[in-house]
Scaffold this motif. Structure first.
Motif, PDB file in Angstrom:
ATOM      1  N   ALA A 175       1.111  -1.081   0.103  1.00  0.00           N
ATOM      2  CA  ALA A 175      -0.378   0.033  -0.006  1.00  0.00           C
ATOM      3  C   ALA A 175       0.987   1.033   0.066  1.00  0.00           C
ATOM      4  O   ALA A 175      -0.024   2.375   0.220  1.00  0.00           O
ATOM      5  CB  ALA A 175      -1.112  -0.261   1.331  1.00  0.00           C
ATOM      6  N   GLY A 176       2.430   1.233   0.138  1.00  0.00           N
ATOM      7  CA  GLY A 176       2.963   1.834   0.180  1.00  0.00           C
ATOM      8  C   GLY A 176       3.460   3.372   1.186  1.00  0.00           C
ATOM      9  O   GLY A 176       3.179   3.835   1.463  1.00  0.00           O
ATOM     10  N   VAL A 177       2.795   1.985   2.731  1.00  0.00           N
ATOM     11  CA  VAL A 177       3.196   3.086   3.534  1.00  0.00           C
ATOM     12  C   VAL A 177       4.309   2.235   4.320  1.00  0.00           C
ATOM     13  O   VAL A 177       4.640   1.210   4.244  1.00  0.00           O
ATOM     14  CB  VAL A 177       2.212   2.553   4.221  1.00  0.00           C
ATOM     15  CG1 VAL A 177       1.964   2.829   6.252  1.00  0.00           C
ATOM     16  CG2 VAL A 177       0.521   2.749   3.957  1.00  0.00           C
ATOM     17  N   ALA A 178       5.372   3.343   4.410  1.00  0.00           N
ATOM     18  CA  ALA A 178       6.719   2.693   5.718  1.00  0.00           C
ATOM     19  C   ALA A 178       6.373   1.674   6.635  1.00  0.00           C
ATOM     20  O   ALA A 178       5.432   2.632   7.525  1.00  0.00           O
ATOM     21  CB  ALA A 178       7.241   4.106   5.325  1.00  0.00           C
TER      22      ALA A 178
ATOM     23  N   HIS B 257      16.009  10.893  16.884  1.00  0.00           N
ATOM     24  CA  HIS B 257      16.045  10.286  16.490  1.00  0.00           C
ATOM     25  C   HIS B 257      14.979   9.369  15.091  1.00  0.00           C
ATOM     26  O   HIS B 257      15.484   8.861  14.149  1.00  0.00           O
ATOM     27  CB  HIS B 257      16.875   8.909  16.586  1.00  0.00           C
ATOM     28  CG  HIS B 257      17.847   8.187  15.608  1.00  0.00           C
ATOM     29  ND1 HIS B 257      18.663   8.098  14.997  1.00  0.00           N
ATOM     30  CD2 HIS B 257      17.225   6.237  15.785  1.00  0.00           C
ATOM     31  CE1 HIS B 257      18.985   7.420  14.313  1.00  0.00           C
ATOM     32  NE2 HIS B 257      18.554   5.844  15.032  1.00  0.00           N
ATOM     33  N   LEU B 258      14.342   8.767  15.792  1.00  0.00           N
ATOM     34  CA  LEU B 258      12.715   8.156  15.989  1.00  0.00           C
ATOM     35  C   LEU B 258      12.612   8.856  14.714  1.00  0.00           C
ATOM     36  O   LEU B 258      11.779   8.609  14.032  1.00  0.00           O
ATOM     37  CB  LEU B 258      11.823   7.674  16.818  1.00  0.00           C
ATOM     38  CG  LEU B 258      12.308   6.479  17.531  1.00  0.00           C
ATOM     39  CD1 LEU B 258      11.357   6.456  18.774  1.00  0.00           C
ATOM     40  CD2 LEU B 258      11.853   5.839  17.087  1.00  0.00           C
ATOM     41  N   ALA B 259      12.182  10.085  14.891  1.00  0.00           N
ATOM     42  CA  ALA B 259      11.768  10.845  13.781  1.00  0.00           C
ATOM     43  C   ALA B 259      12.673  11.404  12.710  1.00  0.00           C
ATOM     44  O   ALA B 259      11.692  11.016  11.446  1.00  0.00           O
ATOM     45  CB  ALA B 259      11.834  12.837  14.283  1.00  0.00           C
ATOM     46  N   ALA B 260      13.617  11.219  12.553  1.00  0.00           N
ATOM     47  CA  ALA B 260      14.466  11.234  10.884  1.00  0.00           C
ATOM     48  C   ALA B 260      14.260   9.872  10.991  1.00  0.00           C
ATOM     49  O   ALA B 260      14.305   9.641   9.477  1.00  0.00           O
ATOM     50  CB  ALA B 260      16.150  11.430  12.088  1.00  0.00           C
ATOM     51  N   THR B 261      14.260   8.982  11.475  1.00  0.00           N
ATOM     52  CA  THR B 261      14.150   7.296  10.477  1.00  0.00           C
ATOM     53  C   THR B 261      13.472   6.990  10.607  1.00  0.00           C
ATOM     54  O   THR B 261      13.139   6.682   8.822  1.00  0.00           O
ATOM     55  CB  THR B 261      14.396   6.673  11.773  1.00  0.00           C
ATOM     56  OG1 THR B 261      15.743   6.612  12.862  1.00  0.00           O
ATOM     57  CG2 THR B 261      14.001   4.962  11.619  1.00  0.00           C
ATOM     58  N   VAL B 262      11.728   7.781  10.934  1.00  0.00           N
ATOM     59  CA  VAL B 262      10.594   7.284  10.242  1.00  0.00           C
ATOM     60  C   VAL B 262      10.594   8.784   8.468  1.00  0.00           C
ATOM     61  O   VAL B 262      10.361   8.079   7.631  1.00  0.00           O
ATOM     62  CB  VAL B 262       9.806   8.756  11.532  1.00  0.00           C
ATOM     63  CG1 VAL B 262       8.033   8.465  10.196  1.00  0.00           C
ATOM     64  CG2 VAL B 262       9.109   6.608  12.164  1.00  0.00           C
ATOM     65  N   VAL B 263      11.495   9.652   8.476  1.00  0.00           N
ATOM     66  CA  VAL B 263      12.056  10.722   7.555  1.00  0.00           C
ATOM     67  C   VAL B 263      12.027   9.781   6.355  1.00  0.00           C
ATOM     68  O   VAL B 263      12.093  10.137   5.423  1.00  0.00           O
ATOM     69  CB  VAL B 263      11.984  12.057   7.764  1.00  0.00           C
ATOM     70  CG1 VAL B 263      11.814  12.904   6.622  1.00  0.00           C
ATOM     71  CG2 VAL B 263      10.834  12.507   8.563  1.00  0.00           C
ATOM     72  N   ALA B 264      13.273   9.551   6.874  1.00  0.00           N
ATOM     73  CA  ALA B 264      14.438   8.683   6.276  1.00  0.00           C
ATOM     74  C   ALA B 264      13.359   7.621   5.368  1.00  0.00           C
ATOM     75  O   ALA B 264      14.189   7.475   3.794  1.00  0.00           O
ATOM     76  CB  ALA B 264      15.787   7.944   6.742  1.00  0.00           C
ATOM     77  N   VAL B 265      12.746   6.098   6.081  1.00  0.00           N
ATOM     78  CA  VAL B 265      12.182   5.989   5.637  1.00  0.00           C
ATOM     79  C   VAL B 265      11.376   6.314   4.435  1.00  0.00           C
ATOM     80  O   VAL B 265      10.860   5.488   3.738  1.00  0.00           O
ATOM     81  CB  VAL B 265      11.881   4.616   6.103  1.00  0.00           C
ATOM     82  CG1 VAL B 265      10.534   3.626   6.123  1.00  0.00           C
ATOM     83  CG2 VAL B 265      12.862   3.748   7.654  1.00  0.00           C
ATOM     84  N   VAL B 266       9.892   6.839   4.565  1.00  0.00           N
ATOM     85  CA  VAL B 266       8.859   7.500   3.900  1.00  0.00           C
ATOM     86  C   VAL B 266       9.384   8.218   2.140  1.00  0.00           C
ATOM     87  O   VAL B 266       9.429   7.585   1.335  1.00  0.00           O
ATOM     88  CB  VAL B 266       8.226   8.688   4.360  1.00  0.00           C
ATOM     89  CG1 VAL B 266       7.118   9.100   3.789  1.00  0.00           C
ATOM     90  CG2 VAL B 266       7.838   8.071   5.855  1.00  0.00           C
TER      91      VAL B 266
END
Length: 333
Positions: free
Chosen positions: A143-146, A302-311
């Motif tokens: 579904a394109g969801v990271a 770090h969690l926020a940066a990880t989410v942004v990177a994965v998206v």
């Protein structure tokens, strides 16, 4: 012309205000590529939108892009104490700074399936604190969801995950007590089974440190948040010549201080006690509580940066170093 009070301003209202076609307004408001819109026209649209107080519909954005700007957090059935609360608050702030909306949904055993939750929201990403099933990960990917899993221990999927190690916390507790001369340690385990995801790796960290330091394995006891029950645990540790106790968290440590008082004893002379989290009342205890704390701002960033990177499909940032976990030395140990 102002929009009708109480009604949401739409792009059609902006088109009427600007005296332009809805298609032209849509191109400007959506920043549609490959459209030759004169700068004067673009400014007319933006001015009209500002005059009317127009803001794009989140639902419409989701329909256009196939996903929203929401990061869905699947929160396990955890008691939300000061430490978890601080992490979630900091994470919400960090994601908001990146234009993302943080939505928390509890995951209760036996409740609705995970797939029903994220499909109802169509998020940009799902942040989980427990392992996701292979079928859930595959469905999200389709579904394109990271998906990002912030685990409290090791996992079988390495690339899309962040490990938040609690073993470091337990290790530092044991090392501090050993450095202050205690050679026989205890571990105060919480009586709430929902906390095992934190308690087990912390206890493992204490055990590992004891083994590396040549000390006996810690004597483990379950300690409720109750002075008489904590006093019983204190008596057993004292009978076994335990000199220092690593408490699961500050609340359990405070229960131990109350248990010591039941016997007319005090920390650290009769039993050294070290907690975890540095909750606000820790410094007000008698004696003030020695504790281990984690920089939740650094974890959330770090969690926020990880989410942004994965998206974005970009490489994940390196995790923060061990220096985000520190010992705050006070009077109890």
């Amino acid at each position: 012309m102002a929009a009708t009070p109480g009604r949401r301003v739409t792009s059609a209202d902006v088109a009427r205000q600007a005296g332009l076609s809805r298609a032209t307004v849509s191109y400007v408001l959506n920043n549609t590529p490959h459209q030759s819109i004169p700068e004067e026209t673009r400014q007319r649209v933006l001015t009209a939108a500002a005059q009317l107080g127009y803001s794009p519909s989140a639902a419409a954005r989701a329909l256009r892009s196939g996903r929203s700007d929401v990061v869905l957090c699947l929160l396990p059935d955890w008691p939300v104490g000061p430490e978890v609360g601080a992490l979630l608050t900091n994470l919400s702030t960090a994601l908001a700074a990146r234009g993302l909306t943080f939505v928390i949904h509890p995951v209760i055993p036996g409740d609705r399936p995970v797939a029903e939750i994220w499909k109802a929201i169509t998020p940009a990403a799902v942040l989980a604190f427990e392992e996701l099933s292979d079928s859930d990960v595959a469905a999200m990917r389709g579904a394109g969801v990271a998906s990002v899993v912030a685990l409290l221990g090791s996992s079988r999927r390495q690339r899309r995950e962040l490990e938040v190690s609690q073993q470091r916390v337990g290790r530092m507790q044991a090392e501090h007590l050993a450095a202050t001369g205690h050679t026989r340690l205890g571990y105060a385990y919480p009586d709430d089974a929902r906390l095992r995801h934190f308690a087990e790796p912390r206890l493992e960290g204490v055990r590992t440190a004891c083994a590396e330091l040549g000390l006996d394995a810690p004597l483990v006891q379950v300690v409720p948040l109750d002075a008489p029950d904590a006093a019983a645990a204190v008596r057993r540790w004292r009978d076994n010549r335990i000199g220092g106790v690593c408490a699961y968290n500050d609340e359990v440590a405070l229960a131990l201080l109350a248990g010591l008082r039941e016997h007319g004893l005090a920390a650290p002379a009769d039993l050294a006690v070290i907690g975890v989290d540095d909750i606000p009342v820790a410094r007000l205890a008698d004696p003030p509580l020695t504790t281990v704390t984690t920089d939740q701002n650094a974890v959330a960033a770090h969690l926020a940066a990880t989410v942004v990177a994965v998206v974005a499909g970009e490489p994940q940032p390196r995790p923060p170093g061990s220096d985000i976990v520190t010992v705050t030395r006070r009077g109890s140990a």
